[in-house]
Write a protein that holds these residues in place. Structure first.
Motif, mmCIF file in Angstrom:
data_model
loop_
_atom_site.group_PDB
_atom_site.id
_atom_site.type_symbol
_atom_site.label_atom_id
_atom_site.label_comp_id
_atom_site.label_asym_id
_atom_site.label_seq_id
_atom_site.Cartn_x
_atom_site.Cartn_y
_atom_site.Cartn_z
ATOM 1 N N LEU A 77 50.891 -93.136 -9.373
ATOM 2 C CA LEU A 77 50.286 -94.416 -9.738
ATOM 3 C C LEU A 77 50.507 -94.840 -11.183
ATOM 4 O O LEU A 77 50.305 -95.996 -11.518
ATOM 5 C CB LEU A 77 48.768 -94.362 -9.490
ATOM 6 C CG LEU A 77 48.329 -94.163 -8.059
ATOM 7 C CD1 LEU A 77 46.810 -94.066 -7.999
ATOM 8 C CD2 LEU A 77 48.827 -95.291 -7.186
ATOM 9 N N SER A 78 50.893 -93.903 -12.044
ATOM 10 C CA SER A 78 50.980 -94.244 -13.460
ATOM 11 C C SER A 78 51.924 -93.273 -14.166
ATOM 12 O O SER A 78 51.550 -92.160 -14.506
ATOM 13 C CB SER A 78 49.585 -94.183 -14.090
ATOM 14 O OG SER A 78 49.638 -94.541 -15.445
ATOM 15 N N VAL A 79 53.155 -93.726 -14.394
ATOM 16 C CA VAL A 79 54.158 -92.878 -15.025
ATOM 17 C C VAL A 79 53.756 -92.567 -16.466
ATOM 18 O O VAL A 79 53.191 -93.408 -17.170
ATOM 19 C CB VAL A 79 55.562 -93.539 -14.967
ATOM 20 C CG1 VAL A 79 55.623 -94.825 -15.778
ATOM 21 C CG2 VAL A 79 56.644 -92.575 -15.400
ATOM 22 N N ILE A 80 54.022 -91.330 -16.864
ATOM 23 C CA ILE A 80 53.771 -90.893 -18.234
ATOM 24 C C ILE A 80 55.081 -90.316 -18.752
ATOM 25 O O ILE A 80 55.643 -89.412 -18.154
ATOM 26 C CB ILE A 80 52.643 -89.847 -18.283
ATOM 27 C CG1 ILE A 80 51.340 -90.480 -17.770
ATOM 28 C CG2 ILE A 80 52.464 -89.312 -19.696
ATOM 29 C CD1 ILE A 80 50.224 -89.504 -17.553
ATOM 30 N N PHE A 117 43.492 -92.605 -8.169
ATOM 31 C CA PHE A 117 42.754 -92.720 -9.429
ATOM 32 C C PHE A 117 41.524 -91.821 -9.482
ATOM 33 O O PHE A 117 41.034 -91.485 -10.532
ATOM 34 C CB PHE A 117 42.367 -94.174 -9.694
ATOM 35 C CG PHE A 117 43.535 -95.000 -10.141
ATOM 36 C CD1 PHE A 117 44.124 -94.799 -11.377
ATOM 37 C CD2 PHE A 117 44.064 -95.974 -9.318
ATOM 38 C CE1 PHE A 117 45.210 -95.535 -11.792
ATOM 39 C CE2 PHE A 117 45.158 -96.725 -9.718
ATOM 40 C CZ PHE A 117 45.725 -96.508 -10.957
ATOM 41 N N PHE A 118 41.020 -91.413 -8.326
ATOM 42 C CA PHE A 118 39.821 -90.582 -8.314
ATOM 43 C C PHE A 118 40.101 -89.183 -7.756
ATOM 44 O O PHE A 118 39.186 -88.439 -7.451
ATOM 45 C CB PHE A 118 38.728 -91.283 -7.503
ATOM 46 C CG PHE A 118 38.439 -92.657 -8.039
ATOM 47 C CD1 PHE A 118 37.749 -92.827 -9.228
ATOM 48 C CD2 PHE A 118 38.905 -93.780 -7.379
ATOM 49 C CE1 PHE A 118 37.503 -94.091 -9.735
ATOM 50 C CE2 PHE A 118 38.655 -95.054 -7.885
ATOM 51 C CZ PHE A 118 37.957 -95.205 -9.071
ATOM 52 N N THR A 119 41.392 -88.836 -7.637
ATOM 53 C CA THR A 119 41.800 -87.539 -7.114
ATOM 54 C C THR A 119 42.736 -86.884 -8.122
ATOM 55 O O THR A 119 43.756 -87.470 -8.468
ATOM 56 C CB THR A 119 42.559 -87.721 -5.773
ATOM 57 O OG1 THR A 119 41.761 -88.481 -4.895
ATOM 58 C CG2 THR A 119 42.895 -86.382 -5.165
#
Length: 194
Positions: free
Chosen positions: A157-160, A186-188
């Motif tokens: 969900l969100s590349v870093i 987002f919650f896992t």
């Protein structure tokens, strides 16, 4: 310096103008900036212009020096360039640009490059009115740069951002870009390394 588009879905809403901040070269939002952060008083012989606030210099070969657009902008069209690094072998600037609802992307940054946000999310056309993406790229302006790698939200969900591995301890990783994603939800807690 990497700066996101300023928030608001699809790069629209109050403060985002007609084209969104990612496509507006008169704002720092949605851009990678390049400056010389030293106090100009310590570099009196530099040919680089001094910033409007007098706190730093701007490389004279930045794309918009002497033309319309903010002088500090090196590249633009980013949604949320979250972490970047330089390849220690060739100096390439590699940025992880966090997508919105569909695609996470990795970009190799070129001076003056337009990476497409909010006209594109990854290599797909974005409809800023709905947030939907399409493989039909008709109507997009020429010259928008595609990512060198992308993945959809089935993989994260969100590349870093990360780095190109140039070490010797793990030969299988030599010349590979190693990066992460925040999570599959987002919650896992289900982050991943790529």
């Amino acid at each position: 310096i990497s700066l996101g588009d300023g928030g608001a879905a699809n790069d629209t809403g109050d403060g985002h103008g007609q084209t969104g901040n990612g496509q507006n070269t008169n704002t720092v939002h949605g851009s990678i900036l390049r400056i010389d952060p030293r106090n100009p008083a310590t570099t009196p012989l530099s040919p680089d212009p001094v910033s409007a606030n007098g706190a730093y210099r701007i490389p004279a070969d930045n794309t918009f020096v002497g033309s319309p657009g903010l002088d500090e902008i090196y590249a633009y069209g980013f949604r949320n360039p979250y972490r970047f690094g330089f390849d220690s072998l060739n100096g390439e600037l590699i940025v992880a640009d966090v997508g919105q609802d569909h695609v996470e992307e990795i970009d190799i940054v070129q001076k003056g490059g337009n990476y497409g946000w909010n006209l594109k999310e990854g290599a797909f056309k974005l409809d800023p009115a709905t947030g939907n993406v399409s493989a039909d790229l008709t109507g997009l302006p020429p010259g928008l740069l595609d990512p060198v790698a992308q993945y959809d939200h089935d993989d994260g969900l969100s590349v870093i951002g990360g780095y190109v591995y140039r070490g010797t301890a793990i030969p299988e990783l030599w010349n590979k870009y190693v990066f992460a994603d925040f999570s599959l939800g987002f919650f896992t807690p289900a982050g991943r390394i790529f």
